[in-house]
Design a protein around this motif. Structure first.
Motif, PDB file in Angstrom:
ATOM      1  N   UNK A 126      10.039  46.416 -34.153  1.00 50.56           N
ATOM      2  CA  UNK A 126       9.661  46.092 -35.527  1.00 50.56           C
ATOM      3  C   UNK A 126       9.581  47.361 -36.367  1.00 50.56           C
ATOM      4  N   UNK A 127       9.000  48.410 -35.800  1.00 54.34           N
ATOM      5  CA  UNK A 127       8.900  49.681 -36.512  1.00 54.34           C
ATOM      6  C   UNK A 127      10.284  50.283 -36.718  1.00 54.34           C
ATOM      7  N   UNK A 128      11.147  50.194 -35.700  1.00 54.66           N
ATOM      8  CA  UNK A 128      12.512  50.703 -35.836  1.00 54.66           C
ATOM      9  C   UNK A 128      13.282  49.947 -36.909  1.00 54.66           C
ATOM     10  N   UNK A 129      12.997  48.648 -37.054  1.00 53.92           N
ATOM     11  CA  UNK A 129      13.661  47.844 -38.080  1.00 53.92           C
ATOM     12  C   UNK A 129      13.291  48.325 -39.478  1.00 53.92           C
ATOM     13  N   UNK A 130      11.993  48.577 -39.701  1.00 51.95           N
ATOM     14  CA  UNK A 130      11.563  49.067 -41.009  1.00 51.95           C
ATOM     15  C   UNK A 130      12.158  50.425 -41.337  1.00 51.95           C
ATOM     16  N   UNK A 131      12.184  51.317 -40.345  1.00 48.39           N
ATOM     17  CA  UNK A 131      12.785  52.634 -40.563  1.00 48.39           C
ATOM     18  C   UNK A 131      14.281  52.512 -40.827  1.00 48.39           C
ATOM     19  N   UNK A 132      14.938  51.563 -40.140  1.00 47.11           N
ATOM     20  CA  UNK A 132      16.372  51.369 -40.334  1.00 47.11           C
ATOM     21  C   UNK A 132      16.708  50.905 -41.742  1.00 47.11           C
ATOM     22  N   UNK A 152      23.829  49.124 -40.447  1.00 43.56           N
ATOM     23  CA  UNK A 152      22.446  49.538 -40.192  1.00 43.56           C
ATOM     24  C   UNK A 152      21.462  48.451 -40.599  1.00 43.56           C
ATOM     25  N   UNK A 153      21.738  47.810 -41.722  1.00 46.09           N
ATOM     26  CA  UNK A 153      20.856  46.751 -42.205  1.00 46.09           C
ATOM     27  C   UNK A 153      20.859  45.550 -41.259  1.00 46.09           C
ATOM     28  N   UNK A 154      22.039  45.167 -40.780  1.00 43.08           N
ATOM     29  CA  UNK A 154      22.125  44.026 -39.866  1.00 43.08           C
ATOM     30  C   UNK A 154      21.426  44.318 -38.542  1.00 43.08           C
ATOM     31  N   UNK A 155      21.601  45.537 -38.033  1.00 42.09           N
ATOM     32  CA  UNK A 155      20.897  45.922 -36.807  1.00 42.09           C
ATOM     33  C   UNK A 155      19.390  45.897 -37.031  1.00 42.09           C
ATOM     34  N   UNK A 169      17.761  43.988 -39.088  1.00 40.50           N
ATOM     35  CA  UNK A 169      17.309  42.603 -39.124  1.00 40.50           C
ATOM     36  C   UNK A 169      17.240  42.012 -37.713  1.00 40.50           C
ATOM     37  N   UNK A 170      18.218  42.370 -36.859  1.00 37.14           N
ATOM     38  CA  UNK A 170      18.194  41.916 -35.461  1.00 37.14           C
ATOM     39  C   UNK A 170      16.964  42.456 -34.747  1.00 37.14           C
ATOM     40  N   UNK A 171      16.663  43.734 -34.960  1.00 38.22           N
ATOM     41  CA  UNK A 171      15.479  44.336 -34.345  1.00 38.22           C
ATOM     42  C   UNK A 171      14.209  43.636 -34.817  1.00 38.22           C
ATOM     43  N   UNK A 172      14.158  43.344 -36.116  1.00 41.80           N
ATOM     44  CA  UNK A 172      12.998  42.629 -36.663  1.00 41.80           C
ATOM     45  C   UNK A 172      12.876  41.255 -36.025  1.00 41.80           C
ATOM     46  N   UNK A 173      13.998  40.573 -35.840  1.00 44.30           N
ATOM     47  CA  UNK A 173      13.983  39.262 -35.209  1.00 44.30           C
ATOM     48  C   UNK A 173      13.641  39.307 -33.733  1.00 44.30           C
ATOM     49  N   UNK A 174      13.970  40.421 -33.068  1.00 44.16           N
ATOM     50  CA  UNK A 174      13.607  40.577 -31.654  1.00 44.16           C
ATOM     51  C   UNK A 174      12.099  40.681 -31.475  1.00 44.16           C
TER      52      UNK A 174
END
Length: 363
Positions: free
Chosen positions: A142-148, A164-167, A169-174
């Protein structure tokens, strides 16, 4: 993580001044030094004594703190984007993107591996042993998603920014749905077995971490999506605006859910005080800090003074908590009675004997 979020908050306060900007740079440099020292120390520890790695990774509690490495690193990436990119230009952007890729690999590895270790081993056999620490490996993505999302915002190449944005969002969804699932289990544990022991009472603030940064991240993802989707044929031109609006409402929903846990956390601390100081007190800073960041971001997006003021007040509380915990940590480190690794009790007898002999010779 605690020092890093202080630097981010100083940079994000809506009533910012030039003085706060320079203070945030000081905390950024301090955080970089602390992270480097901790990383090198840990690397040497597990390289020189590989047996410690084995007992640590098998420990159901200590292994969870591996997730703090990519989360602490993410705060450095954010500050790099805020401070270094505007001054140093294109090569700083490329550096931020490269560092974020490293952080993504580490965060995803930690989330997937530690979560599987948690469900595959038989250390936790009852609901009573569930703690909020189970949120740590999940929060890493989740933190990596915000930084991304913040990195995608400064990338000049639209293709790289979209990827980068799509990755992100995937991280946020994970992480986000899984974190909410763990919160349900944790609430049941509290309802059935009541409050955690006084030594671990600070862990009641940890639910604010994934909720706070999850809300902050989804706003930023929507904000960048609105800009990127305007000039592309992906989906529909309205998709960016939809992502932005949905991101704001999802963030507001997560902020509201976090408000419940914030009240629970403060009530728990007041009910259980006084409680002994330990390294767990750092659990005050980062979760409350990311919740404050989400609050201020909502204030900027919605242009509501309540969120701006409330987020600024929370930021001030985080800074004061950082000063308190940092001073107590420095004092405990100087005395040599603060750091303790329970997993070392599981070392083999031969290694324990050799360490005891080494300590005797030093004495």
């Amino acid at each position: 993580m605690g020092t890093g979020i202080v630097s981010v908050l100083l940079q994000s306060i809506p009533f910012s001044s030039q003085a706060l900007h320079y203070i945030s740079i000081v905390f950024f440099v301090l955080n970089a030094a602390l992270f480097s020292l901790a990383f090198v120390t840990s690397f040497l520890r597990y390289t020189l004594y590989p047996e410690i790695w084995k007992v640590m990774i098998q420990d159901p509690t200590n292994s969870l703190f591996l997730a703090t490495i990519p989360m602490g690193f993410a705060t450095l990436i954010e500050m790099w984007v805020f401070i270094c990119v505007p001054y140093w230009g294109s090569w700083a952007i490329s550096m931020a993107w490269a560092l974020w890729i490293v952080d993504v690999i580490a965060a995803a590895s930690v989330t997937l591996s530690l979560s599987f270790i948690l469900i595959s081993q038989r250390h936790i056999t009852s609901l009573e042993r569930i703690t909020a620490l189970q949120l740590l490996p999940i929060a890493a993505t989740i933190v990596a998603a915000g930084a991304g999302a913040e990195v995608a915002h400064v990338l000049p190449n639209k293709t790289h920014a979209m990827s980068t944005l799509l990755v992100s969002f995937v991280l946020w969804g994970m992480g986000t749905p899984l974190a909410i699932s763990v919160l349900v289990i944790y609430y049941q544990r509290l309802a059935v077995h009541k409050l955690p022991p006084r030594e671990a009472i600070v862990s009641c603030f940890l639910p604010l971490g994934p909720l706070g940064f999850g809300g902050f991240g989804i706003i930023y993802i929507g904000k960048v999506a609105r800009e990127l989707f305007q000039d592309t044929d992906i989906l529909d031109p309205i998709a960016g605006s939809m992502a932005y609006v949905l991101g704001v409402f999802i963030s507001l929903l997560m902020w509201s859910f976090g408000l419940t846990w914030l009240v629970f956390a403060f009530a728990t601390v007041l009910y259980s005080s006084p409680f002994p100081f330990n390294m767990g007190w750092w659990g005050f800073t980062f979760p409350l800090g990311v919740y404050a960041a989400n609050t201020m971001e909502l204030g900027k997006v919605l242009d509501l003074m309540f969120f701006k003021v409330f987020g600024t007040v929370l930021s001030g509380v985080v800074i004061l908590l950082w000063a308190l915990v940092a001073s107590r940590t420095a004092l405990g480190a100087w005395r040599g009675d603060l750091f303790y690794a329970p997993c070392l009790q599981n070392l083999s007898p031969s290694l324990k004997d050799s360490e005891t002999e080494e300590e005797r010779l030093r004495a």
